[in-house]
Design a protein around this motif. Structure first.
Motif, PDB file in Angstrom:
ATOM      1  N   ALA A  61      19.508  -9.795  -4.123  1.00 14.06           N
ATOM      2  CA  ALA A  61      21.056 -10.241  -4.528  1.00 14.06           C
ATOM      3  C   ALA A  61      21.277 -10.491  -5.910  1.00 14.06           C
ATOM      4  O   ALA A  61      22.070 -10.170  -6.400  1.00 14.06           O
ATOM      5  N   LYS A  62      20.195 -11.282  -6.538  1.00 13.51           N
ATOM      6  CA  LYS A  62      20.261 -11.497  -7.968  1.00 13.51           C
ATOM      7  C   LYS A  62      20.292 -10.286  -8.624  1.00 13.51           C
ATOM      8  O   LYS A  62      20.959 -10.208  -9.826  1.00 13.51           O
ATOM      9  N   PHE A  64      21.315  -7.356  -7.901  1.00  9.30           N
ATOM     10  CA  PHE A  64      22.636  -6.641  -7.968  1.00  9.30           C
ATOM     11  C   PHE A  64      23.454  -7.162  -8.526  1.00  9.30           C
ATOM     12  O   PHE A  64      24.553  -6.573  -9.250  1.00  9.30           O
ATOM     13  N   ALA A  65      23.269  -8.772  -8.321  1.00  4.73           N
ATOM     14  CA  ALA A  65      24.685  -9.269  -9.153  1.00  4.73           C
ATOM     15  C   ALA A  65      24.803  -9.047 -10.660  1.00  4.73           C
ATOM     16  O   ALA A  65      25.677  -9.097 -11.393  1.00  4.73           O
ATOM     17  N   TYR A  66      23.628  -9.311 -11.195  1.00  6.99           N
ATOM     18  CA  TYR A  66      23.318  -8.996 -12.788  1.00  6.99           C
ATOM     19  C   TYR A  66      23.764  -7.506 -13.232  1.00  6.99           C
ATOM     20  O   TYR A  66      24.626  -7.371 -14.277  1.00  6.99           O
ATOM     21  N   ALA A  67      23.286  -6.535 -12.539  1.00  7.89           N
ATOM     22  CA  ALA A  67      23.542  -5.342 -12.882  1.00  7.89           C
ATOM     23  C   ALA A  67      24.917  -4.845 -12.753  1.00  7.89           C
ATOM     24  O   ALA A  67      25.540  -4.339 -13.561  1.00  7.89           O
ATOM     25  N   SER A  68      25.580  -5.390 -11.382  1.00  6.85           N
ATOM     26  CA  SER A  68      27.100  -5.108 -11.381  1.00  6.85           C
ATOM     27  C   SER A  68      27.704  -6.034 -12.408  1.00  6.85           C
ATOM     28  O   SER A  68      28.960  -5.389 -12.832  1.00  6.85           O
ATOM     29  N   LEU A  69      27.564  -7.108 -12.694  1.00  9.11           N
ATOM     30  CA  LEU A  69      28.296  -7.910 -13.663  1.00  9.11           C
ATOM     31  C   LEU A  69      28.048  -7.114 -14.936  1.00  9.11           C
ATOM     32  O   LEU A  69      29.150  -7.091 -15.970  1.00  9.11           O
ATOM     33  N   ALA A  70      27.096  -6.559 -15.588  1.00  7.54           N
ATOM     34  CA  ALA A  70      26.822  -5.834 -16.566  1.00  7.54           C
ATOM     35  C   ALA A  70      27.841  -4.587 -16.805  1.00  7.54           C
ATOM     36  O   ALA A  70      28.605  -4.248 -17.657  1.00  7.54           O
ATOM     37  N   GLY A  71      27.968  -3.643 -15.538  1.00  7.96           N
ATOM     38  CA  GLY A  71      29.158  -2.801 -15.406  1.00  7.96           C
ATOM     39  C   GLY A  71      30.564  -3.447 -15.643  1.00  7.96           C
ATOM     40  O   GLY A  71      31.218  -2.716 -16.380  1.00  7.96           O
ATOM     41  N   MET A  72      30.746  -4.417 -14.871  1.00  8.58           N
ATOM     42  CA  MET A  72      32.002  -5.020 -15.146  1.00  8.58           C
ATOM     43  C   MET A  72      32.384  -5.543 -16.617  1.00  8.58           C
ATOM     44  O   MET A  72      33.259  -5.243 -17.000  1.00  8.58           O
ATOM     45  N   GLU A  73      31.396  -5.968 -17.369  1.00  5.60           N
ATOM     46  CA  GLU A  73      31.873  -6.444 -18.689  1.00  5.60           C
ATOM     47  C   GLU A  73      31.727  -5.149 -19.473  1.00  5.60           C
ATOM     48  O   GLU A  73      32.702  -5.299 -20.464  1.00  5.60           O
ATOM     49  N   ALA A  74      31.123  -3.983 -19.228  1.00  4.59           N
ATOM     50  CA  ALA A  74      31.274  -3.069 -20.163  1.00  4.59           C
ATOM     51  C   ALA A  74      32.725  -2.331 -19.792  1.00  4.59           C
ATOM     52  O   ALA A  74      33.329  -1.974 -20.775  1.00  4.59           O
ATOM     53  N   LEU A  75      33.162  -2.390 -18.892  1.00  3.59           N
ATOM     54  CA  LEU A  75      34.448  -1.700 -18.446  1.00  3.59           C
ATOM     55  C   LEU A  75      35.314  -2.755 -18.758  1.00  3.59           C
ATOM     56  O   LEU A  75      36.692  -2.602 -19.160  1.00  3.59           O
ATOM     57  N   SER A  76      35.148  -4.149 -18.855  1.00  5.04           N
ATOM     58  CA  SER A  76      36.397  -4.896 -19.287  1.00  5.04           C
ATOM     59  C   SER A  76      36.941  -4.781 -20.498  1.00  5.04           C
ATOM     60  O   SER A  76      38.131  -5.155 -20.770  1.00  5.04           O
ATOM     61  N   TYR A  77      36.436  -3.966 -21.416  1.00  4.60           N
ATOM     62  CA  TYR A  77      37.004  -3.455 -22.755  1.00  4.60           C
ATOM     63  C   TYR A  77      37.973  -2.715 -22.678  1.00  4.60           C
ATOM     64  O   TYR A  77      38.925  -2.517 -23.586  1.00  4.60           O
ATOM     65  N   LYS A 277       9.789   1.036   5.608  1.00  4.93           N
ATOM     66  CA  LYS A 277      10.823   0.961   4.620  1.00  4.93           C
ATOM     67  C   LYS A 277      11.867   0.315   5.190  1.00  4.93           C
ATOM     68  O   LYS A 277      12.509   0.864   5.840  1.00  4.93           O
ATOM     69  N   LYS A 278      12.282  -1.016   4.645  1.00  7.46           N
ATOM     70  CA  LYS A 278      13.475  -1.377   5.255  1.00  7.46           C
ATOM     71  C   LYS A 278      14.317  -2.021   3.897  1.00  7.46           C
ATOM     72  O   LYS A 278      13.496  -2.826   3.095  1.00  7.46           O
ATOM     73  N   ILE A 279      15.624  -2.127   3.924  1.00  9.04           N
ATOM     74  CA  ILE A 279      16.415  -2.725   2.937  1.00  9.04           C
ATOM     75  C   ILE A 279      16.657  -4.228   3.080  1.00  9.04           C
ATOM     76  O   ILE A 279      16.404  -4.589   4.134  1.00  9.04           O
ATOM     77  N   SER A 280      17.240  -4.858   2.394  1.00 14.75           N
ATOM     78  CA  SER A 280      17.599  -6.353   2.457  1.00 14.75           C
ATOM     79  C   SER A 280      18.981  -6.391   2.982  1.00 14.75           C
ATOM     80  O   SER A 280      19.586  -5.338   2.874  1.00 14.75           O
ATOM     81  N   PRO A 281      19.321  -7.511   3.609  1.00 12.07           N
ATOM     82  CA  PRO A 281      20.702  -7.818   4.004  1.00 12.07           C
ATOM     83  C   PRO A 281      21.816  -7.498   3.026  1.00 12.07           C
ATOM     84  O   PRO A 281      22.603  -6.762   3.016  1.00 12.07           O
ATOM     85  N   GLY A 282      21.375  -7.912   1.644  1.00 11.20           N
ATOM     86  CA  GLY A 282      22.454  -7.654   0.492  1.00 11.20           C
ATOM     87  C   GLY A 282      22.594  -6.300   0.337  1.00 11.20           C
ATOM     88  O   GLY A 282      23.800  -5.771  -0.018  1.00 11.20           O
ATOM     89  N   ALA A 283      21.395  -5.459   0.453  1.00 12.86           N
ATOM     90  CA  ALA A 283      21.621  -3.957   0.036  1.00 12.86           C
ATOM     91  C   ALA A 283      22.439  -3.344   1.094  1.00 12.86           C
ATOM     92  O   ALA A 283      22.922  -2.391   0.607  1.00 12.86           O
ATOM     93  N   HIS A 284      22.232  -3.933   2.334  1.00 15.03           N
ATOM     94  CA  HIS A 284      22.980  -3.034   3.358  1.00 15.03           C
ATOM     95  C   HIS A 284      24.152  -3.451   3.167  1.00 15.03           C
ATOM     96  O   HIS A 284      25.383  -2.463   3.261  1.00 15.03           O
ATOM     97  N   LEU A 310      31.454  -8.524  -4.895  1.00 14.68           N
ATOM     98  CA  LEU A 310      30.579  -8.796  -3.377  1.00 14.68           C
ATOM     99  C   LEU A 310      29.076  -9.298  -4.073  1.00 14.68           C
ATOM    100  O   LEU A 310      28.532  -9.972  -3.206  1.00 14.68           O
ATOM    101  N   ALA A 311      28.507  -8.587  -4.804  1.00 14.45           N
ATOM    102  CA  ALA A 311      27.094  -8.937  -5.189  1.00 14.45           C
ATOM    103  C   ALA A 311      26.932 -10.269  -5.641  1.00 14.45           C
ATOM    104  O   ALA A 311      25.671 -10.910  -5.132  1.00 14.45           O
TER     105      ALA A 311
END
Length: 447
Positions: A61-62, A64-77, A277-284, A310-311
């Motif tokens: 979850a950590k 996902f959170a920072y990667a998604s936040l990076a995308g948000m920041e780049a788009l915030s311009y 091979k199983k994903i985490s609850p957050g990934a789901h 969400l992340a």
């Protein structure tokens, strides 16, 4: 004759001039748009690496959170609404510097590269994303973007990612490795590692991190769990019997398997134990969020926002849940049922390597349902295809809350949680999800 020649030449010259004027007036063909599928693809690539690395659920979850936040920041311009949301994130505005733009960018391309670069730096096997970065750049070229624009957009995305990585480095996670090693308690009724892997406890200090939206990990501290007791008339003993006596119909088995999401599951094969091979609850739930974005044909900017919110909500939900897990430190059903009722008992699902109360899936699923319902409404019907690539069938849901309810009760069917951990986990999830949405979107927003 001479006049005819001159007239012919004039006609030819006029024709040439007409063609040249026509060419000069033709606008270059605009590139095709970057679709929100690219965001979902990054999340999917990150998930595959998490499976490769056996990343634990809170840490996933950590990431996902920072990667998604990076995308948000780049788009915030380009998207002012994202800048307004980021001001509500704990410590964010004081840490992340807005970068002066000196080149021409396609901010959607920058957002994807910002996500990828952040994931590359944070995930242990993040270098595996380099091949996907190259594929994405080639797709941008095929869509009609100029190579210079792609290169400049990538450079800008990486620069933005650098700011997010600095913010991430201050969340206290790096300090947890220096804390005392967690040792299972000897007290009766306390958690102890379970077979077949007998893994060490996962992230016992995750509650010490900086949350994105919560005031602290203990903000929504639940009531204490039912007191451990060997008295057959006690609430605890009755809950233990409830787990032991679950009638596993075929449907309940399907539900338990669908929501298993245990990255630590092992399959015994003779003398060998093989990781499944199983994903985490957050990934789901990140997958569910992107299914909803696709079904609803959400624009790129809104999809980026949904992934980010969400992340970060998942991250905070794990913080709240893990805060309680290592406070109450309660024994798992498998351990105590073998001791008091049936020494040969084996739950349908493998028991994850951390204390029982609260149920993590109940917390994060309910919080996710609150967030996604805010964006898509109460009755958003969808088909969950997230687990298809891992050999599980699809499941249809009439809304996110229905899915979250199923995820929660799956822990009872699977034999890995007592009922109070499920119901109190759902309560905490609702509180965390509602707090997040109110903080971000209420007119009387919490600061």
């Amino acid at each position: 004759m001479e006049n005819r020649r001159k007239s012919a030449w004039k006609g030819i010259v006029a024709g040439i001039l007409l063609v040249l004027v026509s060419i000069s007036c033709t606008e270059p063909k605009a590139p095709q748009a970057i679709e929100n599928d690219e965001i979902a693809n990054v999340i999917s690539q990150m998930t595959d690496i998490m499976i490769h690395d056996v990343t634990n659920p809170p840490l996933a979850a950590k990431f996902f959170a920072y990667a998604s936040l990076a995308g948000m920041e780049a788009l915030s311009y380009q998207e002012d609404s994202l800048s307004l949301l980021s001001q509500k994130i704990n410590g964010y505005s004081a840490t992340v510097n807005k970068i002066k733009q000196s080149e021409k960018y396609e901010h959607r391309i920058s957002a994807v590269f910002a996500m990828l670069h952040t994931a590359k730096k944070m995930q242990p096997s993040g270098s595996l994303l380099e091949a996907y970065e190259d594929e994405f750049a080639k797709r941008c070229l095929a869509l009609g973007f100029d190579q210079k624009i792609i290169d400049q957009s990538k450079a800008f995305g990486i620069e933005v990612s650098g700011e997010i990585l600095k913010y991430a480095a201050m969340d206290n996670y790096n300090k947890t490795s220096g804390f005392p090693k967690y040792t299972p308690m000897a007290a009766e009724g306390s958690w102890y590692p379970t077979p077949p892997g007998f893994f060490a406890p996962v992230e016992p200090y995750f509650n010490t991190l900086r949350p994105f939206f919560l005031d602290s990990a203990s903000q929504f501290k639940p009531i204490s769990p039912a007191r451990f007791s060997t008295d057959k008339n006690s609430p605890f003993y009755k809950m233990m019997e409830e787990v032991y006596q679950v009638e596993l119909t075929e449907e309940k088995r399907l539900v338990a398997a669908f929501w298993d999401c245990n990255p630590f599951a092992l399959e015994e094969n003779g003398h060998l134990m093989i990781g499944m091979k199983k994903i985490s609850p957050g990934a789901h739930w990140m997958g569910i969020g992107n299914i909803a974005c696709k079904v609803n044909q959400v624009g790129f900017g809104k999809a980026m926002e949904i992934n980010g919110v969400l992340a970060m909500s998942l991250h905070d939900a794990f913080m709240g849940c893990w805060d309680e897990k290592y406070r109450s430190n309660r024994i798992r059903p498998e351990t105590i049922i073998r001791k008091l009722i049936d020494p040969n008992y084996k739950p349908l699902l493998q028991t994850p390597p951390f204390p029982e109360y609260l149920s993590g899936h109940s917390v994060v699923s309910t919080a996710s349902a609150v967030v996604l319902t805010h964006y898509f409404g109460e009755n958003f019907a969808y088909t969950d295809t997230v687990e298809v690539k891992f050999g599980l069938p699809t499941r249809d849901f009439e809304g996110f809350h229905q899915a979250a309810e199923e995820a929660a009760i799956s822990r009872l069917y699977g034999g890995i949680h007592f009922m109070d951990a499920i119901t109190e986990g759902q309560k905490q999830g609702r509180e965390i999800g509602s707090w997040t949405i109110d903080k971000l979107f209420s007119p009387l927003s919490k600061n």
